[in-house]
Structures are given as C-alpha cells and as structure tokens.
Design an enzyme around this catalytic site. Structure first.
Site, PDB file in Angstrom:
ATOM      1  N   ASP A  27       3.337  -7.248  -6.508  1.00 27.00           N
ATOM      2  CA  ASP A  27       4.412  -8.185  -6.203  1.00 27.00           C
ATOM      3  C   ASP A  27       4.183  -9.531  -6.876  1.00 27.00           C
ATOM      4  OD1 ASP A  27       2.365  -9.107  -4.606  1.00 27.00           O
ATOM      5  OD2 ASP A  27       3.424  -8.860  -2.712  1.00 27.00           O
ATOM      6  N   SER A  28       3.053  -9.667  -7.568  1.00 26.39           N
ATOM      7  CA  SER A  28       2.827 -10.821  -8.436  1.00 26.39           C
ATOM      8  C   SER A  28       3.897 -10.910  -9.515  1.00 26.39           C
ATOM      9  CB  SER A  28       1.436 -10.744  -9.078  1.00 26.39           C
ATOM     10  OG  SER A  28       1.193  -9.455  -9.627  1.00 26.39           O
ATOM     11  N   ASP A  84       2.807  -2.284  -4.937  1.00 33.29           N
ATOM     12  CA  ASP A  84       2.778  -3.134  -3.754  1.00 33.29           C
ATOM     13  C   ASP A  84       3.992  -2.883  -2.872  1.00 33.29           C
ATOM     14  OD1 ASP A  84       0.496  -4.707  -3.515  1.00 33.29           O
ATOM     15  OD2 ASP A  84       1.205  -6.184  -4.969  1.00 33.29           O
ATOM     16  N   LYS A  92       0.172  -0.131  -1.809  1.00 33.51           N
ATOM     17  CA  LYS A  92      -0.778  -1.128  -1.310  1.00 33.51           C
ATOM     18  C   LYS A  92      -0.056  -2.063  -0.358  1.00 33.51           C
ATOM     19  CE  LYS A  92      -2.265  -4.633  -3.921  1.00 33.51           C
ATOM     20  NZ  LYS A  92      -1.857  -5.822  -3.087  1.00 33.51           N
ATOM     21  N   GLU A 104      -0.826  -5.550   2.474  1.00 33.00           N
ATOM     22  CA  GLU A 104      -1.748  -6.609   2.844  1.00 33.00           C
ATOM     23  C   GLU A 104      -1.952  -6.655   4.357  1.00 33.00           C
ATOM     24  OE1 GLU A 104      -0.316  -9.648  -0.745  1.00 33.00           O
ATOM     25  OE2 GLU A 104      -0.295 -10.324   1.342  1.00 33.00           O
ATOM     26  N   GLU A 142      -9.719  -9.786  -2.128  1.00 35.99           N
ATOM     27  CA  GLU A 142      -9.267 -10.889  -2.974  1.00 35.99           C
ATOM     28  C   GLU A 142      -9.834 -12.217  -2.511  1.00 35.99           C
ATOM     29  OE1 GLU A 142      -5.239 -12.957  -4.836  1.00 35.99           O
ATOM     30  OE2 GLU A 142      -5.064 -11.114  -3.675  1.00 35.99           O
TER      31      GLU A 142
END
Length: 278
Positions: free
Chosen positions: A47-48, A86, A116, A118, A185
């Site tokens: 999602d960066s 993501d 993925k 978070e 991270e």
C-alpha cells in the site's frame, strides 16, 4: 533467465536452511517484468503505492479497488515470482467477515498468492480466520504505517523494555494464529534478532537489521525514484530519477531545436505517389 516460482512452504525451508529471502515492492506490469527476471523470490504489492505512485500523503488513503488494480497489473507481469499484496486500511479492521471477503478478492481478482496485514495481538483472530479460509497471511508488526498516527509518527518501535516485550508477544501469537511469515518494520536490530530466533516462521525485515530471515525494500527507494522521504534503512542501488530527468530534458531540447525527429525516425513514400499529391 528462468527461475522456478517459490511456494509458501519453501519459505519455511529457506529459514531452516539459513537462506535469505529476497523481497521487493512492485506496483505495475513493466516493473513486475523486470523483477521476474531476477533471483528475487517475492514481490510485495504494497500500500506504499499510495505515496510513491499515487501521490497520497500516507498509505491510509489507498482503497481496495486501487490495491486490486495494481495487483492485477503485477500479476500479469510476474509469472515466476510469488506475489504478496497488502490489505489496505479498513479492508480487514471492521469485521472478520470483511477481512476474509477482501482477502479472497485479492487472491481471486488480484491474482496474488498471499496477503499481508498490519497489527499485533488485536489482529490474531483475524489472521486465524483468513488462514482457516485457505489464504496465506504474512503478519506485520513494529512500525505499522496504517496506524502511524497512533504511534506518534514514523518512529522506531520497541525501544523500551515494555514495548519490546509486547512485540515479542505479538510475534508469538501471530505465529500461533497461522501466519506463514512476519514482517518486522523499524525495530532495533537486536530485538529483531531475538524475535527471529524465538519464532519458527520466517521474519522479513525493513529497518530491522541483518539477522532477519529476509529483507524487503520499496522499489522506488531502492532505485532512487522517490525522494520526498528516504528512511535511514534504505540503501540506494541506483539513481534513476536523474537519468530520467536528463533524458526528458534532452528530448525537450531536441524537439525545440528541430533535431528530433530526424530522418532515421521518419517514414518515407514513393516519389510518384508524392508527385500525384502535388
């Protein structure tokens, strides 16, 4: 070059054999083609992309449809590299049912092989449910950009004893929930080393030191295409923005001066045809 596409169980084997896992982000078809020609095992459609491709100020703004759009493009280009995508903010936070549904869309519609998400202990049951539905999950702890406002900004996490102990506990719980790997991270390298040895699943580091089982970098950071914010942990292997900028300016200069297009870039026609037109 040709390579054999890695599978989820292969990651566990790589950890056990001490072979480092190589991960890089990609967000489009041509970049995926390039990665597919290297030894890199895993592409993260992160999602960066919100910041480095779409121009948002953060990753929170990225939508599910945008993630699907870019994952599809990467899947068309990377036929021999495993694709991890993501789950964007609020695609898994509301309910377990939403999380399973959206993870399924990323696999079925997007063409990824795994997802993925978070979060630590709060995400354990969500991870467990998605895995139970047959979708491999990589968990992500430490600096979690989707909730960066709660963390007080883009800061190293786990620096004091209480925070470090919580990250250790999160890692153990996420492994028990069925995550096949854990992304760490922006945490101190010694803590990442302890977590890597405490859990049996592979760890992938980004700003977490050399002792993780693998490493990931954002493509645009790695090749020097994005300079709005460059974290300390980034190593630039090229500076293509300068190359592209020079090429564009040279093109602009050649067009203005009449040097482009030249005869070698133009098409001709037979003289008799041309004469008839006159």
């Amino acid at each position: 070059m040709s390579k054999q596409k890695i599978t989820i169980p292969d990651f566990q084997e790589m950890k056990e054999q001490g072979r480092k896992i190589r991960v890089v982000t990609a967000y489009d078809y041509p970049t995926a083609l390039l990665v597919d020609q290297t030894d890199i095992e895993l592409i993260l459609v992160g999602d960066s992309l919100g910041m480095v491709v779409l121009g948002y100020d953060d990753t929170v703004s990225v939508t599910m449809e945008e993630m699907l759009h870019h994952t599809k493009a990467v899947a068309r280009g990377a036929k021999n590299t495993l694709i991890l995508a993501d789950m964007p903010f609020m695609s898994y936070n509301v309910s377990v049912e939403d999380a399973i549904r959206n993870a399924g869309r990323i696999i079925k519609e997007g063409g990824a092989q795994c997802v993925k998400l978070e979060g630590g202990a709060a995400m354990v049951e969500t991870v467990r449910a998605i895995v139970r539905a047959g979708i491999p999950v990589m968990a992500h702890i430490g600096l979690t950009p989707q909730t960066v406002s709660q963390l007080g900004g883009y800061k190293v996490q786990g620096k004091d004893a209480a925070a470090a102990e919580k990250l250790m506990a999160d890692a153990v719980q996420l492994e028990e929930a069925g995550a096949f790997a854990l992304l760490l991270e922006a945490i101190p390298a010694p803590l990442a080393d302890l977590i890597t040895h405490r859990i049996t699943i592979p760890t992938i580091g980004i700003g977490a030191g050399v002792n993780c089982d693998g490493q990931v970098l954002v493509m645009h950071d790695l090749i020097g295409m994005y300079d709005r914010f460059v974290p300390k942990f980034v190593k630039r292997y090229a500076n293509v923005s300068d190359i592209i900028g020079t090429a564009l300016q040279n093109y602009a200069t050649d067009v203005a001066s009449g040097q482009f297009p030249g005869p070698e870039h133009s098409f001709t026609m037979r003289e008799e045809v041309l004469e008839r037109l006159y």
